[in-house]
Design an enzyme around this catalytic site. Structure first.
Site, PDB file in Angstrom:
ATOM      1  N   LYS A  11       0.845  -1.204   0.000  1.00 19.73           N
ATOM      2  CA  LYS A  11       0.000   0.000   0.000  1.00 19.73           C
ATOM      3  C   LYS A  11       0.872   1.242   0.000  1.00 19.73           C
ATOM      4  O   LYS A  11       2.033   1.220   0.444  1.00 19.73           O
ATOM      5  CB  LYS A  11      -0.943   0.039   1.214  1.00 19.73           C
ATOM      6  CG  LYS A  11      -0.269   0.030   2.598  1.00 19.73           C
ATOM      7  CD  LYS A  11       0.157   1.370   3.140  1.00 19.73           C
ATOM      8  CE  LYS A  11       0.965   1.245   4.424  1.00 19.73           C
ATOM      9  NZ  LYS A  11       1.797   2.355   4.777  1.00 19.73           N
ATOM     10  N   ASP A 138      -2.700  -1.902  10.022  1.00 29.03           N
ATOM     11  CA  ASP A 138      -2.705  -1.904   8.551  1.00 29.03           C
ATOM     12  C   ASP A 138      -3.198  -3.232   7.953  1.00 29.03           C
ATOM     13  O   ASP A 138      -3.402  -3.322   6.740  1.00 29.03           O
ATOM     14  CB  ASP A 138      -1.287  -1.657   8.003  1.00 29.03           C
ATOM     15  CG  ASP A 138      -0.829  -0.210   8.184  1.00 29.03           C
ATOM     16  OD1 ASP A 138      -1.645   0.625   8.610  1.00 29.03           O
ATOM     17  OD2 ASP A 138       0.349   0.072   7.898  1.00 29.03           O
TER      18      ASP A 138
HETATM   19  P1  ATP Z   1       4.189  -0.223   7.807  1.00 29.99           P
HETATM   20  O1  ATP Z   1       4.164   0.448   6.471  1.00 29.99           O
HETATM   21  O2  ATP Z   1       2.997  -1.099   8.062  1.00 29.99           O
HETATM   22  O3  ATP Z   1       4.494   0.689   8.947  1.00 29.99           O
HETATM   23  P2  ATP Z   1       6.661  -1.303   6.914  1.00 29.99           P
HETATM   24  O4  ATP Z   1       6.218  -1.663   5.541  1.00 29.99           O
HETATM   25  O5  ATP Z   1       7.479  -0.068   7.073  1.00 29.99           O
HETATM   26  O6  ATP Z   1       5.409  -1.252   7.835  1.00 29.99           O
HETATM   27  P3  ATP Z   1       7.356  -4.041   7.337  1.00 29.99           P
HETATM   28  O7  ATP Z   1       7.934  -4.495   6.038  1.00 29.99           O
HETATM   29  O8  ATP Z   1       5.973  -4.454   7.656  1.00 29.99           O
HETATM   30  O9  ATP Z   1       7.503  -2.464   7.506  1.00 29.99           O
HETATM   31  O10 ATP Z   1       8.377  -4.520   8.465  1.00 29.99           O
HETATM   32  C1  ATP Z   1       8.432  -3.969   9.754  1.00 29.99           C
HETATM   33  C2  ATP Z   1       9.124  -4.972  10.661  1.00 29.99           C
HETATM   34  O11 ATP Z   1       8.220  -6.036  10.927  1.00 29.99           O
HETATM   35  C3  ATP Z   1      10.352  -5.634  10.049  1.00 29.99           C
HETATM   36  O12 ATP Z   1      11.526  -4.949  10.349  1.00 29.99           O
HETATM   37  C4  ATP Z   1      10.341  -7.030  10.638  1.00 29.99           C
HETATM   38  O13 ATP Z   1      11.181  -7.093  11.758  1.00 29.99           O
HETATM   39  C5  ATP Z   1       8.910  -7.255  11.134  1.00 29.99           C
HETATM   40  N1  ATP Z   1       8.177  -8.344  10.419  1.00 29.99           N
HETATM   41  C6  ATP Z   1       7.464  -9.306  10.980  1.00 29.99           C
HETATM   42  N2  ATP Z   1       6.908 -10.107  10.060  1.00 29.99           N
HETATM   43  C7  ATP Z   1       7.258  -9.641   8.872  1.00 29.99           C
HETATM   44  C8  ATP Z   1       6.986 -10.041   7.545  1.00 29.99           C
HETATM   45  N3  ATP Z   1       6.234 -11.115   7.259  1.00 29.99           N
HETATM   46  N4  ATP Z   1       7.506  -9.297   6.556  1.00 29.99           N
HETATM   47  C9  ATP Z   1       8.254  -8.201   6.844  1.00 29.99           C
HETATM   48  N5  ATP Z   1       8.561  -7.803   8.075  1.00 29.99           N
HETATM   49  C10 ATP Z   1       8.066  -8.496   9.097  1.00 29.99           C
END
Ligand code: ATP
Length: 300
Positions: A11, A138
């Protein structure tokens, strides 16, 4: 059925308005989510125990234990259904890790849909949405996809009918940003500057632009209250955003908590040209084009 594959989108927040810090540590948000065609795949296979494997770019930062959001989703669904959580999960990540594109939430949503199918639970979307909200603010949107306004912590969703396809370019960064740290930096900046933070409200001009499918009208309305904090923590993103503007993006914004930057283009061709220019400018690790809105988690 011994194996189910689910595709689930990233997203971008086309509006992210962050209200004052609440006593419980959260913020009230107005969050206009838009699902784009960068997908993770979650494969669920029958197994006696819970196992998880993660493939793709920078997956060394993704936990391969019970902390993985997909594992948490499978366990929560099993508990809800009163059955054993045995499942072998395999995730192929294309959504940048800690990139502000809800990659972990996407995998949680993917695991809910995959296990619901694999275990033949037949739970309706409404039940999955409730479980999703328990997993993270989210996650419900990752299930739903499309375009939607999220309120509360972002988990109460109202769908928005987008009037066409929008073309995007994403500049992926080296290394992620912690969402918690970006919110903390946002609070710190607000405190330091004495900024009066009002109750967040949805931008009606932005909604209109989405409904009529007009990228020229949408571009100037893109907004993200977390952007100053993300730029403070990762100052080189200023150059990335500038490069997008210089090369004719209709709108340039940090995606969620960053560090991915999102650029709105006027057409598919414009997006391709913009991607080439951004790559040549050397302001990011990689550049990808995508379109939105796309559906949420679906079995493929
Ligand atoms: P958001 O946009 O929802 O704030 P994000 O996209 O910045 O999140 P994610 O890729 O969701 O960040 O990752 C955040 C943290 O979640 C990672 O650093 C990791 O430690 C943890 N995590 C747990 N499960 C997962 C997964 N399946 N994929 C990615 N990260 C994960």
């Amino acid at each position: 059925m011994t194996s189910v594959k689910v595709r689930v989108p990233a997203k971008v927040n086309v509006q992210l308005s962050v209200g004052p810090l609440r006593d419980d540590g959260y913020h009230d948000l107005v969050n206009v989510f838009h699902a784009v065609s960068i997908f993770d795949e979650v494969v669920a296979e029958e197994s006696d125990s819970v196992t998880i494997r993660v493939e793709g770019h920078t997956v060394d930062q993704v936990p391969v234990n019970d902390d993985n959001l997909a594992v948490r989703a499978a366990r929560l669904l099993a508990r809800h259904a009163g059955r054993s959580p045995g499942v072998s999960l395999r995730i192929h990540k294309t959504i940048p890790v800690a990139g502000g594109m809800a990659g972990g939430s996407a995998d949680a949503a993917g695991a809910l849909v995959a296990c619901n199918e694999l275990w033949k639970l037949g739970l309706p979307m409404a039940d999955l949405m409730e479980l999703a909200a328990e997993l993270g603010s989210d996650v419900p949107f990752s299930l739903l996809g499309g375009t939607a306004v999220g309120t509360g912590r972002g988990e109460r969703l109202t769908e928005v009918e987008a009037g066409g396809t929008f073309h995007w370019v994403f500049a992926l960064a080296d290394g992620g940003l912690s969402t918690a740290k970006v919110y903390a930096e946002c609070d710190r900046i607000r405190q330091a500057t004495g900024e009066k933070v009002g109750w967040p409200a949805v931008n009606e001009d932005l909604l209109r632009a989405l409904r009529i499918g007009d990228p020229k009208a949408l571009g100037p309305e893109l907004s993200n209250d977390l952007q100053p904090a993300a730029l403070m923590l990762r100052s080189r993103l200023v150059r990335t955003l500038d490069a997008g503007r210089e090369h004719g993006a209709l709108g340039s914004i940090v995606s969620g908590s960053g560090p991915t930057c999102a650029f709105l283009a006027g057409s598919k061709e414009h997006a391709t040209d913009l991607a080439v220019s951004l790559k040549a400018a050397g302001v990011c690790r990689a550049v990808v084009t995508a379109e939105g809105p796309v559906p949420g988690a679906v079995v493929v």
